[in-house]
Design a protein around this motif. Structure first.
Motif, PDB file in Angstrom:
ATOM      1  N   VAL A 167      26.635  60.623  86.267  1.00 37.79           N
ATOM      2  CA  VAL A 167      25.195  60.869  86.211  1.00 37.79           C
ATOM      3  C   VAL A 167      24.894  62.113  87.041  1.00 37.79           C
ATOM      4  O   VAL A 167      25.453  62.299  88.127  1.00 37.79           O
ATOM      5  N   TYR A 168      24.010  62.961  86.528  1.00 39.40           N
ATOM      6  CA  TYR A 168      23.620  64.198  87.204  1.00 39.40           C
ATOM      7  C   TYR A 168      22.128  64.134  87.514  1.00 39.40           C
ATOM      8  O   TYR A 168      21.337  63.691  86.681  1.00 39.40           O
ATOM      9  N   TRP A 169      21.758  64.616  88.720  1.00 36.39           N
ATOM     10  CA  TRP A 169      20.345  64.553  89.084  1.00 36.39           C
ATOM     11  C   TRP A 169      19.969  65.745  89.956  1.00 36.39           C
ATOM     12  O   TRP A 169      20.711  66.111  90.864  1.00 36.39           O
ATOM     13  N   THR A 170      18.818  66.347  89.647  1.00 35.96           N
ATOM     14  CA  THR A 170      18.299  67.404  90.511  1.00 35.96           C
ATOM     15  C   THR A 170      17.459  66.787  91.626  1.00 35.96           C
ATOM     16  O   THR A 170      16.768  65.793  91.427  1.00 35.96           O
ATOM     17  N   HIS A 171      17.539  67.414  92.790  1.00 32.50           N
ATOM     18  CA  HIS A 171      16.753  66.969  93.947  1.00 32.50           C
ATOM     19  C   HIS A 171      16.058  68.172  94.584  1.00 32.50           C
ATOM     20  O   HIS A 171      16.078  68.340  95.806  1.00 32.50           O
ATOM     21  N   TYR A 172      15.467  69.003  93.742  1.00 28.12           N
ATOM     22  CA  TYR A 172      14.743  70.172  94.227  1.00 28.12           C
ATOM     23  C   TYR A 172      15.590  70.978  95.219  1.00 28.12           C
ATOM     24  O   TYR A 172      16.653  71.465  94.897  1.00 28.12           O
TER      25      TYR A 172
END
Length: 291
Positions: A167-172
């Motif tokens: 899973v890939y996620w952006t966190h600003y």
């Protein structure tokens, strides 16, 4: 309800919140479709809860560290012949990943929750993850969580799923994080020692583990001599532009690439060879010159 003003909707299949949302049944106090919180606990953003803003479902089932896309000859024994296997079929799971978004939060950046949606009518919590590490508060003390002083700075934003549990996620401003959810089912500690999805969260003693595999932090355009002025870092009242990276969105590509949208400096392409979708052939991007 065509006006969308009453809830639940007549066409609802399932739902998940951290607190009970019914008097009985799956969503009642004794049901498996919540995390045993009171309504006040679930609505407490300082605990990393509530404000769910994003939901990303898997487009396949996974068992241990393989997906349905992997050739069956490579499946572990515990995966049997697939989801319909009378003994091992229970090990094939479908997950939906949900996450909040906070503009500010003095105590937390928010959990990324893994919800088992193998039976969409009976979703239940199996794991949760937060940005690793500690932070320093304005008074100089060490804090167990990262936090968001303002400007959404470390909040989760958009996500996407790869294959085999990735899973890939952006966190600003905290960059882009890669987590592995393939081991969650095996790492759950069940109260009676046996997987009991029919009990949902109520059957779990300890949630499964979401592993952190890595992250990528865009560093800004090194090829521009004075990017601060040329790209206008000070526009938009510093909501985004004063902070590079400010990673807004990403997209998984089955060739093993991740396309990351950084709001000021552009799109970054990151390669992760381990996450190629095995259903496709990948011809070489170039051919060597003949000698």
């Amino acid at each position: 309800d065509p006006e969308g003003v009453s809830w639940p909707q007549d066409n609802e299949v399932g739902r998940w919140l951290g607190c009970p949302t019914a008097d009985d049944g799956w969503y009642g106090p004794d049901g498996g479709g919540h995390a045993g919180m009171s309504a006040n606990e679930w609505l407490d953003q300082n605990l990393g809860n509530d404000n769910i803003h994003y939901a990303v479902p898997y487009d396949h089932l996974i068992c241990k560290d393989v997906s349905q896309y992997v050739d069956q000859s490579l499946w572990p024994q515990e995966c049997g012949t697939g989801p319909d296997d009378s003994v091992y079929g229970v090990n094939w799971r479908h997950y939906t990943i949900i996450a909040p978004e906070y503009g500010s939060n003095t105590n937390h950046t928010g959990f990324v929750w893994t919800i088992d949606t193998t039976d969409p009518a009976q979703p239940f919590l199996v794991s949760k993850w937060k940005l690793p590490g500690q932070s320093i508060l304005p008074d100089g003390t060490v804090h167990d969580n990262h936090y968001i002083p303002g400007g959404y700075i470390f909040s989760p934003h958009n996500g996407d799923t790869g294959t085999n549990g990735h899973v890939y996620w952006t966190h600003y401003h905290a960059g882009n994080w890669l987590t592995d959810h393939s081991g969650i089912w095996d790492s759950i500690v069940w109260k009676d020692g046996t997987p009991s999805p029919d009990l949902g969260w109520q059957g779990i003693e300890t949630l499964g583990e979401t592993e952190t595999l890595g992250y990528y932090l865009p560093a800004g355009p090194e090829w521009i001599e004075n990017p601060t002025s040329e790209l206008g870092y000070d526009m938009a009242d510093c909501w985004a532009s004063c902070m590079i990276p400010f990673d807004w969105g990403l997209q998984y590509d089955p060739r093993g690439f991740l396309f990351i949208s950084e709001m000021v400096s552009g799109v970054y392409v990151v390669q992760f060879d381990e996450d190629k979708d095995p259903r496709f052939e990948y011809p070489p991007l170039w051919t060597p010159l003949e000698e």
